[in-house]
Design a protein around this motif. Structure first.
Motif, PDB file in Angstrom:
ATOM      1  N   UNK A  30     -13.928  22.257  59.731  1.00  0.00           N
ATOM      2  CA  UNK A  30     -14.156  23.239  58.678  1.00  0.00           C
ATOM      3  C   UNK A  30     -12.888  24.030  58.383  1.00  0.00           C
ATOM      4  N   UNK A  31     -12.059  24.256  59.407  1.00  0.00           N
ATOM      5  CA  UNK A  31     -10.847  25.052  59.226  1.00  0.00           C
ATOM      6  C   UNK A  31      -9.790  24.321  58.411  1.00  0.00           C
ATOM      7  N   UNK A  32      -9.820  22.995  58.414  1.00  0.00           N
ATOM      8  CA  UNK A  32      -8.723  22.235  57.819  1.00  0.00           C
ATOM      9  C   UNK A  32      -9.167  21.278  56.711  1.00  0.00           C
ATOM     10  N   UNK A  33     -10.338  21.500  56.154  1.00  0.00           N
ATOM     11  CA  UNK A  33     -10.783  20.644  55.053  1.00  0.00           C
ATOM     12  C   UNK A  33     -10.099  21.053  53.752  1.00  0.00           C
ATOM     13  N   UNK A  34      -9.858  20.097  52.901  1.00  0.00           N
ATOM     14  CA  UNK A  34      -9.272  20.401  51.599  1.00  0.00           C
ATOM     15  C   UNK A  34     -10.155  21.332  50.787  1.00  0.00           C
ATOM     16  N   UNK A  35     -11.461  21.167  50.926  1.00  0.00           N
ATOM     17  CA  UNK A  35     -12.374  22.043  50.184  1.00  0.00           C
ATOM     18  C   UNK A  35     -12.250  23.491  50.659  1.00  0.00           C
ATOM     19  N   UNK A  36     -11.955  23.670  51.954  1.00  0.00           N
ATOM     20  CA  UNK A  36     -11.739  25.018  52.472  1.00  0.00           C
ATOM     21  C   UNK A  36     -10.477  25.619  51.879  1.00  0.00           C
ATOM     22  N   UNK A  37      -9.408  24.831  51.799  1.00  0.00           N
ATOM     23  CA  UNK A  37      -8.159  25.331  51.225  1.00  0.00           C
ATOM     24  C   UNK A  37      -8.342  25.701  49.753  1.00  0.00           C
ATOM     25  N   UNK A  38      -9.099  24.897  49.016  1.00  0.00           N
ATOM     26  CA  UNK A  38      -9.357  25.212  47.607  1.00  0.00           C
ATOM     27  C   UNK A  38     -10.143  26.510  47.478  1.00  0.00           C
ATOM     28  N   UNK A  39     -11.102  26.699  48.371  1.00  0.00           N
ATOM     29  CA  UNK A  39     -11.893  27.935  48.341  1.00  0.00           C
ATOM     30  C   UNK A  39     -11.019  29.143  48.677  1.00  0.00           C
ATOM     31  N   UNK A  57      -9.489   4.717  75.721  1.00  0.00           N
ATOM     32  CA  UNK A  57      -8.254   5.064  76.392  1.00  0.00           C
ATOM     33  C   UNK A  57      -7.161   5.481  75.416  1.00  0.00           C
ATOM     34  N   UNK A  58      -7.131   4.874  74.257  1.00  0.00           N
ATOM     35  CA  UNK A  58      -6.042   5.169  73.323  1.00  0.00           C
ATOM     36  C   UNK A  58      -6.396   6.262  72.330  1.00  0.00           C
ATOM     37  N   UNK A  59      -7.648   6.543  72.127  1.00  0.00           N
ATOM     38  CA  UNK A  59      -8.028   7.538  71.123  1.00  0.00           C
ATOM     39  C   UNK A  59      -7.839   8.933  71.679  1.00  0.00           C
ATOM     40  N   UNK A  60      -7.253   9.793  70.901  1.00  0.00           N
ATOM     41  CA  UNK A  60      -7.157  11.193  71.287  1.00  0.00           C
ATOM     42  C   UNK A  60      -8.478  11.867  70.957  1.00  0.00           C
ATOM     43  N   UNK A  61      -8.655  13.025  71.528  1.00  0.00           N
ATOM     44  CA  UNK A  61      -9.909  13.736  71.310  1.00  0.00           C
ATOM     45  C   UNK A  61     -10.049  14.093  69.839  1.00  0.00           C
ATOM     46  N   UNK A  62     -11.049  13.573  69.205  1.00  0.00           N
ATOM     47  CA  UNK A  62     -11.254  13.835  67.777  1.00  0.00           C
ATOM     48  C   UNK A  62     -11.759  15.258  67.595  1.00  0.00           C
ATOM     49  N   UNK A  63     -11.297  15.955  66.567  1.00  0.00           N
ATOM     50  CA  UNK A  63     -11.770  17.313  66.345  1.00  0.00           C
ATOM     51  C   UNK A  63     -13.267  17.320  66.032  1.00  0.00           C
ATOM     52  N   UNK A  64     -13.918  18.368  66.483  1.00  0.00           N
ATOM     53  CA  UNK A  64     -15.345  18.488  66.219  1.00  0.00           C
ATOM     54  C   UNK A  64     -15.567  18.815  64.753  1.00  0.00           C
ATOM     55  N   UNK A  65     -16.824  18.701  64.326  1.00  0.00           N
ATOM     56  CA  UNK A  65     -17.144  19.003  62.935  1.00  0.00           C
ATOM     57  C   UNK A  65     -16.855  20.465  62.618  1.00  0.00           C
TER      58      UNK A  65
END
Length: 305
Positions: free
Chosen positions: A64-73, A52-60
């Motif tokens: 990919x769009x918001x990973x730190x490794x993506x930003x570094x790339x 009830x309290x958890x918001x919808x967690x982003x899918x895997x």
């Protein structure tokens, strides 16, 4: 004999009062409900469950769009393409990429390719340059809305990032306070040292020792307001040199129609540049011209409205 008076008098008949019955029934129901909840209540029933309290967690895929490794790339790709546009200094740009800081706002997954798991993303990217270098105009932060794709391996493909790449190709050293002992900063060669570009066709820098800038033309013959401004500014000279280099590489590979477009748009560009009231206008004109040449060669150019 006395008459029976009661025979002529009717006794009142008591009728049921439905309002009273309803009130009594309601009270009984309320008592039963209180008794039920008082005896059979779960002590944890007032606690919200995790679901009830958890918001919808982003899918895997979205992650990919918001990973730190993506930003570094993305950061490495921006510097790689800027060095490619400039024509040299790839090693120096690689070192600068490691010291720069990238920030992304509102990363959004636009679509997903189910066949290979790659996702198409968009966001607002800002690139903070390391100390000791600046883009044309003294800019230390470059920002733009970009589109990018990321596959399952983390490899990125960058789109619509010319607003960052073009000024990034003009990096030059700037004055800064003395660095503490044991630290150093690496910057690309000054724009006038762009040997690869100066050796390209149609790039013939003449004797220009009295001018701060070294563009693609002979500053001793500069006569228009735009030419004089470019010769007086090393950052604008770098943009001119990069633009001329891109043009000279594109023209031999262009079709007859594309060559006509390159010539016509070049005349319009120079006329616009020479009417610019300040250096920022000139710098923006060069950045737009770099994008225009690329769009013509990629078949994406649209005539101005």
């Amino acid at each position: 004999m006395e008459p029976d008076l009661q025979r002529g008098v009717q006794k009142p008949v008591r009728r049921l009062n439905w309002t009273t019955i309803a009130l009594i029934g309601g009270l009984l129901l309320l008592v039963l409900l209180v008794a039920y909840f008082a005896t059979g209540r779960n002590p944890d029933q007032d606690k919200l469950t995790n679901a009830q309290v958890a918001t919808a967690a982003p899918s895997s895929s979205e992650k990919l769009c918001s990973r730190n490794s993506t930003y570094d790339a993305l950061k490495r790709e921006l510097f790689r393409r800027a060095a490619q546009l400039r024509g040299n200094n790839q090693a120096a740009y690689d070192q600068l990429a490691g010291a720069a800081v990238v920030r992304m706002e509102n990363p959004v997954m636009e679509s997903e390719d189910s066949s290979n798991g790659a996702v198409n993303c968009s966001g607002s990217l800002s690139l903070d340059l390391p100390p000791g270098v600046a883009a044309v105009g003294g800019r230390r932060t470059l920002s733009s809305d970009i589109d990018y794709a990321v596959d399952a391996s983390g490899a990125v493909a960058l789109h619509n990032a010319d607003a960052i790449i073009a000024p990034l190709a003009t990096l030059a050293r700037v004055a800064q306070p003395a660095a503490p002992a044991g630290t150093s900063h690496v910057a690309p060669e000054a724009p006038e040292a762009n040997v690869a570009a100066s050796q390209s066709a149609n790039v013939q820098p003449g004797p220009q020792t009295s001018f701060p800038g070294r563009p693609s033309f002979d500053c001793s013959k500069a006569h228009t307001r735009g030419e004089i401004a470019v010769c007086a500014d090393s950052g604008l000279s770098a943009l001119d040199l990069n633009m001329t280099t891109q043009y000279s590489r594109a023209f031999p590979n262009a079709s007859p129609d594309e060559r006509d477009l390159l010539r016509d748009t070049a005349r319009r560009f120079y006329a616009f540049r020479d009417r610019c009231p300040d250096r920022q206008c000139i710098a923006n004109a060069y950045v737009g011209r770099l994008r225009e040449i690329r769009d013509i060669m990629e078949g994406r150019w649209q005539p101005p409205r």
